[in-house]
Design a protein around this motif. Structure first.
Motif, short mmCIF file in Angstrom:
data_model
loop_
_atom_site.label_atom_id
_atom_site.label_comp_id
_atom_site.label_asym_id
_atom_site.label_seq_id
_atom_site.Cartn_x
_atom_site.Cartn_y
_atom_site.Cartn_z
N GLY A 1 0.79 -1.23 0.00
CA GLY A 1 0.00 0.00 0.00
C GLY A 1 0.82 1.27 0.00
O GLY A 1 0.27 2.37 -0.04
N ASP A 2 2.17 1.15 0.03
CA ASP A 2 3.02 2.34 0.01
C ASP A 2 2.83 3.10 -1.30
O ASP A 2 2.85 2.50 -2.39
CB ASP A 2 4.49 1.95 0.14
CG ASP A 2 4.80 1.36 1.51
OD1 ASP A 2 4.00 1.59 2.44
OD2 ASP A 2 5.83 0.67 1.63
N ILE A 3 2.67 4.41 -1.20
CA ILE A 3 2.50 5.25 -2.39
C ILE A 3 3.88 5.51 -3.00
O ILE A 3 4.77 6.10 -2.36
CB ILE A 3 1.80 6.57 -2.05
CG1 ILE A 3 0.38 6.29 -1.53
CG2 ILE A 3 1.75 7.49 -3.27
CD1 ILE A 3 -0.37 7.50 -1.05
N ARG A 4 4.07 5.05 -4.24
CA ARG A 4 5.36 5.15 -4.92
C ARG A 4 5.43 6.34 -5.88
O ARG A 4 6.50 6.69 -6.36
CB ARG A 4 5.63 3.87 -5.70
CG ARG A 4 5.66 2.61 -4.86
CD ARG A 4 6.97 2.48 -4.12
NE ARG A 4 7.09 1.21 -3.41
CZ ARG A 4 7.46 0.05 -3.97
NH1 ARG A 4 7.72 0.01 -5.26
NH2 ARG A 4 7.56 -1.03 -3.25
N GLY A 5 4.28 6.90 -6.18
CA GLY A 5 4.25 8.01 -7.13
C GLY A 5 2.82 8.46 -7.36
O GLY A 5 1.92 8.09 -6.61
N CYS A 6 2.62 9.24 -8.39
CA CYS A 6 1.27 9.69 -8.72
C CYS A 6 1.19 10.06 -10.19
O CYS A 6 2.21 10.30 -10.84
CB CYS A 6 0.87 10.88 -7.85
SG CYS A 6 1.88 12.35 -8.12
#
Length: 530
Positions: free
Chosen positions: A290-295
């Motif tokens: 669930g870690d946000i790696r980008g957008c």
């Protein structure tokens, strides 16, 4: 009376247009003429300097040739050979053998020594970029000359005496010859020569153009009376004014019909001018942790009244009207400004940008992208250029070259909407991208259609073979996450974590994630998104 009002309004607009364009035309034409004058005079000054440098180069080559032949003594045979050498080179008036301090031992033409008004010590000579080459003024009764000293060993030197004559400076246009002069001088101010028709004439309002040599202690200058420049090269003024007045009439007529031109495209133009298109940010996250790696940047139109226009209502028109390119750069500028601190703090965070094929293939795209990202002081490897597969790439070879150029500068390239677009598997391989993004269509059906699982597994295997990563779009449920992980997909984006968010909301999401990571105990690597 009412019928006369539109005619008066039209006349007023035309007159206003003529006045505005006439004023603009006057300033533009005047500026153009001034720039043309300055450019030509600057070029003429450069010519004088280059001619002088060439003369010194010629003298230096002559001295090197004499030294190479061993002609550095004052015996009769050597002097005879030096005299022949000087005779064959009209630019050189004399060659002298001197001590290391600059004092003269002998001269090829000893009678020229009688014309010297004085002689300088080595300490007063000026060094060139070549430390063994010195320049100095030789004051003579018949006019000044230029001395060029070349060290030969540690105890002797050769000096060439160069005559400074009018042919070196006679470069002025006929219209300016009587209203200016050309001067060549050393860096210490010692004047070597001047060309002017009337040496006694003083310029009332001189304008100066100067250039210094990068190799020699030499400076060339042109002095021109300002008054003569008011008429020189001014032939373009009146034609330019005529064109300006004609454009003023045309502008007035077009302005009177502005209301007929109103429409959706005009709305887009106004929105672009006002900066109403804003980037919304949708997280790209690790499916396991669930870690946000980008957008990914997604466009939203925020009107002045606060209403938000969804992309489906303006993106197709922006693409068909050619406004999509300006909109894309506007969105990227704003997104880089918003996320600069995050991108600089986390070098692994990626920012994805949608680009239509026509835009990425356009001239200057790569350079504009580089300058935009560099200006934001963000690493190129953190920027992902997403090219949608829904629009066909007409020239795969050229597209592959652009992708290769982008990757060469460190940018990453993703193919968006894979599986529902135009590209076959061979075209995906030929393009050479870093990432493929599986379309939401497959994510929606992955839990209910076994054939979808087969397709996704095939795309993942293809990506591995091509050393590409895979991102699944439109992830909304934990069941979809489990299915995607079982197929080998590692990253996703979708409403399961967040819808596209304004910068403020996205910042809150990132802050909450950082806080959760800071306090959470270690978890198993297979934990799904909560």
């Amino acid at each position: 009376m009412k019928a006369a009002r539109p005619k008066l309004s039209l006349a007023a607009l035309v007159l206003a247009g003529m006045a505005a364009f006439a004023l603009a035309g006057h300033f533009a034409a005047t500026r153009f003429i001034h720039d043309q004058q300055a450019r030509q005079l600057d070029e003429l000054t450069e010519i004088v300097l280059r001619r002088s440098e060439f003369a010194i180069d010629f003298a230096t080559a002559s001295l090197d040739e004499l030294a190479g032949r061993g002609l550095t003594t004052c015996d009769p045979a050597s002097l005879q050979a030096i005299r022949l050498h000087v005779y064959q080179r009209s630019a050189v008036k004399d060659v002298r053998v001197v001590n290391s301090d600059g004092s003269v031992i002998c001269s090829a033409y000893s009678e020229t020594l009688e014309f010297d008004k004085g002689w300088v010590d080595r300490a007063d000579m000026l060094a060139s970029r070549d430390s063994k080459l010195l320049l100095f003024r030789v004051e003579q009764f018949g006019g000044d000359a230029l001395g060029v000293l070349r060290d030969i060993g540690g105890k002797k030197a050769l000096i060439a005496i160069l005559g400074i004559n009018a042919s070196l400076f006679d470069i002025m246009p006929a219209e300016l010859r009587a209203h200016g002069g050309v001067v060549l001088a050393l860096e210490n101010g010692a004047q070597l020569g001047e060309f002017t028709l009337d040496a006694n004439k003083t310029l009332a309002h001189p304008i100066n153009f100067e250039k210094s040599s990068a190799r020699y202690p030499l400076r060339a200058a042109i002095h021109i009376d300002k008054a003569v420049l008011s008429t020189w090269k001014s032939e373009v003024y009146w034609p330019a004014m005529a064109v300006s007045l004609a454009l003023g009439v045309l502008f007035g007529l077009l302005l009177s019909r502005t209301r007929r031109m109103e429409g959706p495209v005009a709305d887009l133009d106004r929105a672009l001018a006002r900066g109403e298109f804003r980037p919304y940010f949708q997280p790209i996250f690790n499916l396991r942790t669930g870690d946000i790696r980008g957008c990914e940047i997604l466009a939203r139109w925020l009107r002045e009244d606060g209403s938000v226009v969804p992309p489906m209502n303006f993106i197709p028109l922006a693409e068909s009207s050619g406004r999509i390119e300006a909109m894309t750069w506007q969105l990227l500028d704003r997104a880089l400004a918003d996320l600069q601190s995050l991108l600089r703090a986390d070098k692994d965070f990626k920012l994805s940008l949608n680009v239509v094929p026509k835009h990425i293939m356009s001239a200057g795209f790569v350079n504009t992208l580089r300058s935009t990202v560099t200006a934001a002081r963000v690493s190129a490897r953190q920027i992902v250029v997403e090219v949608t597969e829904r629009h066909e790439l007409d020239d795969l070879a050229r597209a592959a070259a652009v992708v290769s150029e982008l990757r060469g500068y460190g940018f990453r390239v993703a193919i968006d909407d894979v599986g529902v677009g135009h590209s076959g598997l061979s075209r995906l391989k030929g393009l050479g991208a870093n990432t493929i993004k599986i379309d939401k269509f497959f994510v929606d059906t992955i839990t209910v259609d076994a054939s979808t699982i087969t397709i996704v597994e095939m795309l993942v295997a293809l990506a591995r073979d091509f050393h590409m990563t895979v991102v699944a779009e439109g992830v909304e449920t934990e069941e979809q996450v489990r299915a995607l992980i079982s197929c080998g997909v590692e990253e996703g984006q979708g409403y399961l974590v967040a819808a596209p968010l304004s910068f403020a909301k996205f910042s809150e999401l990132m802050a909450s994630q950082r806080a959760a990571i800071a306090v959470a105990a270690p978890v198993d690597g297979a934990t799904l998104v909560a």
